[in-house]
Design a protein around this motif. Structure first.
Motif, PDB file in Angstrom:
ATOM      1  N   LYS A 105       0.990  -1.233   0.044  1.00 52.33           N
ATOM      2  CA  LYS A 105       0.053  -0.266   0.090  1.00 52.33           C
ATOM      3  C   LYS A 105       0.620   1.236  -0.100  1.00 52.33           C
ATOM      4  O   LYS A 105       1.960   1.216   0.738  1.00 52.33           O
ATOM      5  CB  LYS A 105      -0.748  -0.031   1.095  1.00 52.33           C
ATOM      6  CG  LYS A 105      -1.607  -1.164   1.492  1.00 52.33           C
ATOM      7  CD  LYS A 105      -2.363  -1.180   2.819  1.00 52.33           C
ATOM      8  CE  LYS A 105      -3.009  -2.534   3.364  1.00 52.33           C
ATOM      9  NZ  LYS A 105      -1.970  -3.320   4.053  1.00 52.33           N
ATOM     10  N   SER A 106       0.501   2.247  -0.764  1.00 51.51           N
ATOM     11  CA  SER A 106       1.301   3.438  -0.785  1.00 51.51           C
ATOM     12  C   SER A 106       0.907   4.308   0.388  1.00 51.51           C
ATOM     13  O   SER A 106      -0.162   4.182   0.812  1.00 51.51           O
ATOM     14  CB  SER A 106       1.201   4.016  -1.981  1.00 51.51           C
ATOM     15  OG  SER A 106      -0.285   4.857  -2.015  1.00 51.51           O
ATOM     16  N   LEU A 107       1.715   5.385   0.729  1.00 53.96           N
ATOM     17  CA  LEU A 107       1.463   6.574   1.853  1.00 53.96           C
ATOM     18  C   LEU A 107       0.017   7.146   1.355  1.00 53.96           C
ATOM     19  O   LEU A 107      -0.966   7.184   2.188  1.00 53.96           O
ATOM     20  CB  LEU A 107       2.293   7.469   1.671  1.00 53.96           C
ATOM     21  CG  LEU A 107       2.230   8.577   2.563  1.00 53.96           C
ATOM     22  CD1 LEU A 107       2.075   8.138   3.907  1.00 53.96           C
ATOM     23  CD2 LEU A 107       3.140   9.748   2.566  1.00 53.96           C
ATOM     24  N   ILE A 110      -2.895   4.577   2.008  1.00 52.92           N
ATOM     25  CA  ILE A 110      -3.156   4.580   3.558  1.00 52.92           C
ATOM     26  C   ILE A 110      -3.644   5.975   3.989  1.00 52.92           C
ATOM     27  O   ILE A 110      -4.625   5.674   4.817  1.00 52.92           O
ATOM     28  CB  ILE A 110      -1.733   4.223   4.312  1.00 52.92           C
ATOM     29  CG1 ILE A 110      -1.517   2.806   4.126  1.00 52.92           C
ATOM     30  CG2 ILE A 110      -2.042   4.453   5.895  1.00 52.92           C
ATOM     31  CD1 ILE A 110      -0.421   1.932   4.753  1.00 52.92           C
ATOM     32  N   GLU A 111      -3.329   6.784   3.671  1.00 52.39           N
ATOM     33  CA  GLU A 111      -3.886   8.018   4.056  1.00 52.39           C
ATOM     34  C   GLU A 111      -5.419   8.344   3.776  1.00 52.39           C
ATOM     35  O   GLU A 111      -6.195   8.551   4.653  1.00 52.39           O
ATOM     36  CB  GLU A 111      -3.044   9.323   3.520  1.00 52.39           C
ATOM     37  CG  GLU A 111      -1.939   9.934   4.276  1.00 52.39           C
ATOM     38  CD  GLU A 111      -0.929  10.885   3.766  1.00 52.39           C
ATOM     39  OE1 GLU A 111      -0.234  11.379   4.478  1.00 52.39           O
ATOM     40  OE2 GLU A 111      -1.524  11.319   2.759  1.00 52.39           O
ATOM     41  N   TYR A 126       6.288  -1.436   7.744  1.00 55.98           N
ATOM     42  CA  TYR A 126       6.538  -0.139   7.009  1.00 55.98           C
ATOM     43  C   TYR A 126       5.157   0.540   6.935  1.00 55.98           C
ATOM     44  O   TYR A 126       5.443   1.937   6.764  1.00 55.98           O
ATOM     45  CB  TYR A 126       6.961  -0.549   5.325  1.00 55.98           C
ATOM     46  CG  TYR A 126       5.986  -0.796   4.478  1.00 55.98           C
ATOM     47  CD1 TYR A 126       5.348   0.252   3.931  1.00 55.98           C
ATOM     48  CD2 TYR A 126       5.621  -1.935   4.099  1.00 55.98           C
ATOM     49  CE1 TYR A 126       4.296  -0.250   2.743  1.00 55.98           C
ATOM     50  CE2 TYR A 126       4.642  -2.431   3.308  1.00 55.98           C
ATOM     51  CZ  TYR A 126       3.981  -1.487   2.746  1.00 55.98           C
ATOM     52  OH  TYR A 126       2.751  -1.986   2.025  1.00 55.98           O
ATOM     53  N   GLU A 127       4.148   0.002   7.060  1.00 57.51           N
ATOM     54  CA  GLU A 127       2.738   0.612   6.938  1.00 57.51           C
ATOM     55  C   GLU A 127       2.517   1.483   8.091  1.00 57.51           C
ATOM     56  O   GLU A 127       1.849   2.435   8.067  1.00 57.51           O
ATOM     57  CB  GLU A 127       1.639  -0.377   6.773  1.00 57.51           C
ATOM     58  CG  GLU A 127       1.991  -1.180   5.370  1.00 57.51           C
ATOM     59  CD  GLU A 127       0.784  -2.312   5.456  1.00 57.51           C
ATOM     60  OE1 GLU A 127      -0.490  -2.108   5.504  1.00 57.51           O
ATOM     61  OE2 GLU A 127       1.141  -3.393   5.060  1.00 57.51           O
ATOM     62  N   ASP A 129       4.961   3.403   9.471  1.00 54.36           N
ATOM     63  CA  ASP A 129       5.415   4.817   9.138  1.00 54.36           C
ATOM     64  C   ASP A 129       4.302   5.507   8.516  1.00 54.36           C
ATOM     65  O   ASP A 129       4.046   6.910   8.826  1.00 54.36           O
ATOM     66  CB  ASP A 129       6.631   4.563   8.347  1.00 54.36           C
ATOM     67  CG  ASP A 129       7.851   3.951   8.976  1.00 54.36           C
ATOM     68  OD1 ASP A 129       7.670   3.782  10.236  1.00 54.36           O
ATOM     69  OD2 ASP A 129       8.614   3.329   8.100  1.00 54.36           O
ATOM     70  N   PHE A 130       3.600   4.915   7.509  1.00 58.25           N
ATOM     71  CA  PHE A 130       2.709   5.867   6.836  1.00 58.25           C
ATOM     72  C   PHE A 130       1.475   5.923   7.813  1.00 58.25           C
ATOM     73  O   PHE A 130       0.983   7.111   7.368  1.00 58.25           O
ATOM     74  CB  PHE A 130       2.145   4.844   5.529  1.00 58.25           C
ATOM     75  CG  PHE A 130       3.247   4.723   4.548  1.00 58.25           C
ATOM     76  CD1 PHE A 130       4.367   5.293   4.166  1.00 58.25           C
ATOM     77  CD2 PHE A 130       2.996   3.697   3.560  1.00 58.25           C
ATOM     78  CE1 PHE A 130       5.352   5.065   3.551  1.00 58.25           C
ATOM     79  CE2 PHE A 130       3.981   3.395   2.613  1.00 58.25           C
ATOM     80  CZ  PHE A 130       5.019   4.037   2.412  1.00 58.25           C
ATOM     81  N   ALA A 133       2.452   9.207   9.677  1.00 58.45           N
ATOM     82  CA  ALA A 133       2.135  10.290   8.986  1.00 58.45           C
ATOM     83  C   ALA A 133       0.848  10.763   9.002  1.00 58.45           C
ATOM     84  O   ALA A 133       0.484  11.902   8.863  1.00 58.45           O
ATOM     85  CB  ALA A 133       3.016   9.913   7.602  1.00 58.45           C
ATOM     86  N   ALA A 134      -0.061   9.736   8.512  1.00 58.93           N
ATOM     87  CA  ALA A 134      -1.358  10.177   8.271  1.00 58.93           C
ATOM     88  C   ALA A 134      -2.238  10.606   9.758  1.00 58.93           C
ATOM     89  O   ALA A 134      -2.952  11.401   9.407  1.00 58.93           O
ATOM     90  CB  ALA A 134      -2.154   8.903   7.772  1.00 58.93           C
TER      91      ALA A 134
END
Ligand SMILES: Cc1ncc(COP(=O)(O)O)c(C=O)c1O
Length: 420
Positions: A105-107, A110-111, A126-127, A129-130, A133-134
């Motif tokens: 999934k990209s940033l 996810i956002e 890694y998700e 981190d996204f 950010a969201a």
């Protein structure tokens, strides 16, 4: 009165009429069949655990009309890519009714999903981190996530998805989001696609998920536990006989999984039990019709060449024969036919493009062959190879008519993305 497709009048004349309008080969999709499977599957699960919800696995068959029907029936959308997520939104699914799974999934994915209220089940660290950010971008919005769990379900090779619950990965994720006010771990997820799709395996995975839930959520039960898909659905005996193990019924899966879950949680007030069936809901709701274009004998072997291809009915080219009906004109049959053991082969130039091996009976030029049980992982895995894609016709029992839910493919459909 709803009609199951098995009761439809799928005669040579009717197929020929449809063929004249939509092309020599086409799929037929049974709307009432999906509705019946959806309701029956849920009913069996709810007999054991009332708070069960069904999230339909889009990747199995993302015919938009089908996804819209699932939404109308109250099912969630289980998606694994931005394309599928956008489809779910496009057919009118509310964000809270979409579960976003998948290993990549990209940033932005996810956002958009998490901040609109969809459940995002994370597959790798890694998700996080996204998600952080969201969460920082919109501190006033609550983000609900699940974690896909990976454990041994008795297969020779362990799954590559999710986080290894035997390591400290699961606990690390709990720790990583602990101090973020607007991220909530709302549940746990798993999905295993085992060869035998056995009842025992569902009892095992559901029990394990309930144990993990008790361990990690302690006193506060999670909002949901999602045990994924991987069930068999209704199957014609001629296909079931080709498996080396019995094909369980919905009732047996329900008893094993929902029954097991009810040993841990109150069926009326415990966490939502989510199931993500794909093939079990749609497998038997599509048929594929093709016309016999020619017949011949080579070195003692009979061939009937049809206007479809094995890629239309079993893109993996597995060796099983799907349930088949051969329909001939009642009177006006061709003088060319083959009889005995007949291989029904496709229009492509692939040597092993065989839709059915060793059909026994007589096949005339001009007959129609009707393959059943082609609703799961066919249209989504079938690229246009040599010819554009065939149409998909829905049968609406209320109107007693067929109408296209995918038009016959064209030259432009295939070549418009290319630069000439
Ligand atoms: C996460 C997830 N859920 C559900 C399914 C549906 O599986 P099935 O069609 O075997 O029920 C899949 C299929 O790959 C999946 O990856």
């Amino acid at each position: 009165m709803k009609q199951k497709m098995s009761e439809l009048n799928l005669t040579w004349e009717n197929l020929h009429k449809l063929g004249g309008k939509y092309g020599d080969s086409f799929y037929i999709w049974d709307i009432a069949g999906v509705e019946a499977n959806f309701k029956s599957f849920l009913e069996h699960f709810r007999n054991y655990y009332k708070k069960t919800t069904l999230a339909y696995s889009y990747k199995t068959n993302y015919l938009p009309a089908l996804c819209a029907l699932i939404n109308r029936l109250g099912g969630y959308a289980e998606v694994v890519s931005r394309m599928e997520y956008d489809l779910a939104r496009g057919i009118g699914a509310a964000p809270r009714d979409i579960i976003f799974n998948g290993p990549v999934k990209s940033l932005a994915d996810i956002e958009d999903a998490a901040l609109s209220g969809s459940i995002v089940n994370i597959d790798s660290f890694y998700e996080i981190d996204f998600l952080k950010a969201a969460a920082a971008k919109s501190p006033s919005r609550k983000i609900s996530i699940g974690i896909r769990c990976n454990f041994d379900v008795g297969e020779e090779k362990r799954s590559r998805f999710g986080v290894d619950v035997e390591s400290d990965a699961l606990e690390n994720i709990f720790q990583a989001v602990k101090n973020i006010d607007n991220i909530e771990i709302a549940g746990l997820h798993c999905h295993f696609s085992t060869a035998a799709r056995s009842v025992e395996s569902f009892a095992l995975r559901t029990g394990k998920m309930a144990e993990l839930s008790k361990k990690h959520f302690k006193k506060d039960a999670p909002r949901f536990i999602d045990i994924g898909g991987g069930f068999f659905g209704p199957m014609a005996p001629s296909l079931a006989r080709q498996f080396s193990f019995p094909i369980p019924a919905y009732r047996e899966y329900a008893q094993a999984a929902a029954g097991k879950f009810a040993e841990y949680y109150e069926p009326e007030s415990g966490p939502e039990l989510i199931v993500e069936p794909g093939i079990a809901i749609v497998g038997d709701t599509m048929k594929f019709a093709a016309r016999i274009v020619g017949v011949k004998k080579i070195n003692g072997r009979n061939y009937a060449v049809c206007s479809g291809t094995a890629f239309n009915i079993k893109p993996s080219l597995h060796g099983m024969n799907l349930p088949l009906k051969v329909l001939s004109h009642p009177e006006n049959r061709s003088s060319r036919w083959v009889e005995g053991e007949v291989d029904i082969v496709g229009f492509t130039c692939v040597e092993k493009d065989c839709l059915y091996e060793k059909y026994t009976g007589r096949i005339y030029e001009g007959d129609y062959v009707l393959f059943e049980q082609v609703g799961g992982y066919t249209i989504v895995l079938n690229p246009p190879f040599i010819s554009p894609l065939p149409a998909i016709l829905a049968y609406d029992a209320r109107e007693e008519e067929y109408y296209p839910v995918r038009k016959p493919g064209t030259f432009e459909d295939v070549f418009s993305p290319y630069v000439f």
